[in-house]
Design a protein around this motif. Structure first.
Motif, PDB file in Angstrom:
ATOM      1  N   SER A  59       0.819  -1.209   0.000  1.00 48.43           N
ATOM      2  CA  SER A  59       0.000   0.000   0.000  1.00 48.43           C
ATOM      3  C   SER A  59       0.851   1.256   0.000  1.00 48.43           C
ATOM      4  O   SER A  59       1.957   1.269   0.539  1.00 48.43           O
ATOM      5  N   LEU A  60       0.277   2.318  -0.571  1.00 43.51           N
ATOM      6  CA  LEU A  60       0.831   3.666  -0.486  1.00 43.51           C
ATOM      7  C   LEU A  60      -0.168   4.504   0.293  1.00 43.51           C
ATOM      8  O   LEU A  60      -1.380   4.353   0.128  1.00 43.51           O
ATOM      9  N   TYR A  61       0.369   5.404   1.116  1.00 45.09           N
ATOM     10  CA  TYR A  61      -0.454   6.303   1.926  1.00 45.09           C
ATOM     11  C   TYR A  61       0.171   7.692   1.879  1.00 45.09           C
ATOM     12  O   TYR A  61       1.391   7.770   1.790  1.00 45.09           O
ATOM     13  N   PRO A  62      -0.496   8.761   2.081  1.00 42.00           N
ATOM     14  CA  PRO A  62      -1.934   8.916   1.999  1.00 42.00           C
ATOM     15  C   PRO A  62      -2.362   9.183   0.560  1.00 42.00           C
ATOM     16  O   PRO A  62      -1.607   9.746  -0.229  1.00 42.00           O
ATOM     17  N   VAL A  68      -6.365  11.213  -5.834  1.00 37.68           N
ATOM     18  CA  VAL A  68      -7.220  10.187  -6.447  1.00 37.68           C
ATOM     19  C   VAL A  68      -7.897  10.754  -7.691  1.00 37.68           C
ATOM     20  O   VAL A  68      -7.977  10.076  -8.722  1.00 37.68           O
ATOM     21  N   SER A  69      -8.339  11.978  -7.613  1.00 38.92           N
ATOM     22  CA  SER A  69      -8.977  12.618  -8.758  1.00 38.92           C
ATOM     23  C   SER A  69      -7.982  12.793  -9.910  1.00 38.92           C
ATOM     24  O   SER A  69      -8.303  12.522 -11.062  1.00 38.92           O
ATOM     25  N   ALA A  70      -6.771  13.222  -9.588  1.00 35.82           N
ATOM     26  CA  ALA A  70      -5.754  13.465 -10.615  1.00 35.82           C
ATOM     27  C   ALA A  70      -5.309  12.181 -11.316  1.00 35.82           C
ATOM     28  O   ALA A  70      -4.942  12.196 -12.494  1.00 35.82           O
ATOM     29  N   PHE A  71      -5.343  11.056 -10.599  1.00 34.79           N
ATOM     30  CA  PHE A  71      -4.882   9.778 -11.146  1.00 34.79           C
ATOM     31  C   PHE A  71      -6.036   8.785 -11.333  1.00 34.79           C
ATOM     32  O   PHE A  71      -5.813   7.577 -11.352  1.00 34.79           O
ATOM     33  N   LYS A  72      -7.246   9.315 -11.457  1.00 34.99           N
ATOM     34  CA  LYS A  72      -8.451   8.489 -11.498  1.00 34.99           C
ATOM     35  C   LYS A  72      -8.340   7.312 -12.473  1.00 34.99           C
ATOM     36  O   LYS A  72      -8.594   6.166 -12.099  1.00 34.99           O
ATOM     37  N   ASP A  81      -9.085   3.183  -0.980  1.00 36.71           N
ATOM     38  CA  ASP A  81     -10.062   3.283   0.093  1.00 36.71           C
ATOM     39  C   ASP A  81      -9.454   3.972   1.305  1.00 36.71           C
ATOM     40  O   ASP A  81      -8.353   3.629   1.734  1.00 36.71           O
ATOM     41  N   LYS A  82     -10.160   4.945   1.853  1.00 33.71           N
ATOM     42  CA  LYS A  82      -9.781   5.606   3.101  1.00 33.71           C
ATOM     43  C   LYS A  82      -8.316   6.036   3.151  1.00 33.71           C
ATOM     44  O   LYS A  82      -7.593   5.726   4.091  1.00 33.71           O
ATOM     45  N   GLY A  83      -7.879   6.745   2.131  1.00 35.79           N
ATOM     46  CA  GLY A  83      -6.526   7.271   2.135  1.00 35.79           C
ATOM     47  C   GLY A  83      -5.446   6.276   1.767  1.00 35.79           C
ATOM     48  O   GLY A  83      -4.265   6.560   1.917  1.00 35.79           O
TER      49      GLY A  83
END
Length: 122
Positions: A59-62, A68-72, A81-83
């Motif tokens: 996983s990568l955070y955050p 998320v929008s930029a890499f949709k 999910d959740k960051g």
């Protein structure tokens, strides 16, 4: 960081090594640290990106709403999910995507720090 990678199952150690080298290349000025018991990359003392290995994924955070929008489209095949962005261990590391995410997060952190510095003091 080396200890964290060495603690991963030998069969998947190549994945965190690849993620690490990708982030280091994308954000060469970032300081490597361990925070919350997982690898962390910081710029000017501020966290940019964390990553962690799990049984079936890493996983990568955050993952901010803006990220998320930029890499949709690029993130569509992955669980977000959740960051958290989850990548299956069974698939090749998406180097270009992780590089883009790391650069994006570095820019977000820099912009936030600049805005905070410019804000009037109370």
């Amino acid at each position: 960081m080396d200890e964290y990678i060495a603690s991963q199952p030998e069969a998947v150690q190549r994945v965190p090594k690849r993620v690490r080298s990708t982030i280091r290349k994308a954000v060469p000025g970032a300081e490597e640290a361990v925070s919350y018991n997982i690898p962390t990359y910081k710029l000017h003392g501020r966290p940019v990106l964390y990553f962690a290995g799990w049984r079936q994924h890493y996983s990568l955070y955050p993952s901010t709403a803006h990220l998320v929008s930029a890499f949709k489209d690029d993130l569509a095949p992955y669980e977000v999910d959740k960051g958290t962005i989850r990548f299956p261990l069974s698939e090749p590391v998406p180097v270009k995507l992780i590089e883009g995410i790391a650069k994006f997060r570095a820019k977000e952190v820099a912009e936030r720090a600049k805005a905070k510095a410019a804000a009037p003091k109370r």
